[in-house]
Scaffold this active site. Structure first.
Site, PDB file in Angstrom:
ATOM      1  N   HIS A 101       0.864  -1.194   0.000  1.00  0.00           N
ATOM      2  CA  HIS A 101       0.000   0.000   0.000  1.00  0.00           C
ATOM      3  C   HIS A 101       0.887   1.225   0.000  1.00  0.00           C
ATOM      4  CE1 HIS A 101      -3.874  -1.965   0.783  1.00  0.00           C
ATOM      5  NE2 HIS A 101      -3.162  -2.828   1.510  1.00  0.00           N
ATOM      6  N   THR A 149      14.879  -5.998   0.733  1.00  0.00           N
ATOM      7  CA  THR A 149      14.201  -4.769   0.306  1.00  0.00           C
ATOM      8  C   THR A 149      14.748  -4.245  -1.023  1.00  0.00           C
ATOM      9  OG1 THR A 149      15.795  -3.444   1.537  1.00  0.00           O
ATOM     10  CG2 THR A 149      13.784  -4.067   2.703  1.00  0.00           C
ATOM     11  N   LYS A 150      15.948  -4.736  -1.413  1.00  0.00           N
ATOM     12  CA  LYS A 150      16.590  -4.245  -2.646  1.00  0.00           C
ATOM     13  C   LYS A 150      17.075  -5.431  -3.453  1.00  0.00           C
ATOM     14  CE  LYS A 150      18.334   0.159  -0.941  1.00  0.00           C
ATOM     15  NZ  LYS A 150      18.447   0.259   0.493  1.00  0.00           N
ATOM     16  N   ARG A 164      21.770  -7.377   3.582  1.00  0.00           N
ATOM     17  CA  ARG A 164      22.977  -6.718   3.055  1.00  0.00           C
ATOM     18  C   ARG A 164      23.921  -7.805   2.549  1.00  0.00           C
ATOM     19  NH1 ARG A 164      21.187  -1.678   3.457  1.00  0.00           N
ATOM     20  NH2 ARG A 164      20.948  -0.832   5.546  1.00  0.00           N
TER      21      ARG A 164
END
Ligand SMILES: CC(C)(COP(=O)(O)OP(=O)(O)OC[C@H]1O[C@@H](n2cnc3c(N)ncnc32)[C@H](O)[C@@H]1OP(=O)(O)O)[C@@H](O)C(=O)NCCC(=O)NCCS
Length: 184
Positions: A101, A149-150, A164
């Protein structure tokens, strides 16, 4: 909302319930795979193995390559589409999320979907969470419990929350995963 659209969304919910709560628990790989391919419209390549307890959030929009293993109790949220390559290993209870969202949309709390791609030979260790829009490169490893997240670069081992890079993985990988059993 019209009566037709209410009936359609109820039928879709009922189908998801039937898969997630009943079919996904049948101890026959052949039966589960037949249902996934033909009713849930999930593309599954040859030699891939989908273990018990898979939870889907939608029908279709998921493609799984060949000789890939989706271990027990994984969650594949296909709302934004998921593409998984060949010889990929998702360990137990991995969660791939493709919908979210907009937290700043104060009026509508609008939904956002973003595709996830997991390339060949990636290994996602147990209980990792892959967030919307992420690409896991060929041969990359995601450590147990990581929140990704990446994007993760090819042949890179990543761990932690947020994930990481911790080191490089030896490459190129040459194995072929064959975990299919008639009953599991
Ligand atoms: C990611 C993984 C493969 C890394 O293994 P490795 O390369 O041998 O890494 P190391 O144990 O040498 O650890 C290197 C560093 O990363 C950290 N680390 C390793 N795995 C981690 C994880 N899952 N989460 C957070 N940090 C982690 C270590 O604490 C260490 O940190 P330090 O240098 O500050 O001491 C492994 O830790 C892992 O998560 N395995 C998954 C197990 C699993 O899920 N099994 C079931 C699936 S079949």
């Amino acid at each position: 909302m019209s009566i037709i659209s209410v009936m359609r969304s109820s039928a879709a919910d009922a189908l998801l319930y039937f898969h997630n709560s009943i079919v996904a628990r049948i101890p026959s790989h052949a039966m589960r795979r037949f249902f996934l391919r033909n009713i849930m419209k999930i593309n599954i390549g040859e030699g891939s193995s989908i273990h018990m307890g898979l939870r889907l959030y939608t029908r279709g929009q998921i493609s799984i390559g060949s000789h890939t293993v989706i271990d027990r109790d994984c969650v594949l949220d296909g709302r934004g589409s998921i593409t998984i390559g060949n010889n990929v290993n998702l360990a137990p209870e991995v969660m791939v999320v493709t919908a979210s969202h907009d937290p700043d949309d104060v009026d509508n709390f609008s939904g956002i979907t973003e595709a996830v791609v997991i390339e060949d030979y990636a290994w996602i260790a147990t209980r990792a969470i892959i967030l919307p829009g992420v690409k896991i490169g060929r041969g990359a490893v995601v450590g147990a419990g990581a929140v990704v997240t990446k994007d993760v670069d090819p042949d890179t081992i990543s761990a932690g929350n947020p994930a990481r890079p911790i080191r490089k993985r030896k490459s190129p990988q040459n194995y072929q995963l064959n975990y299919t059993r008639p009953f599991h």
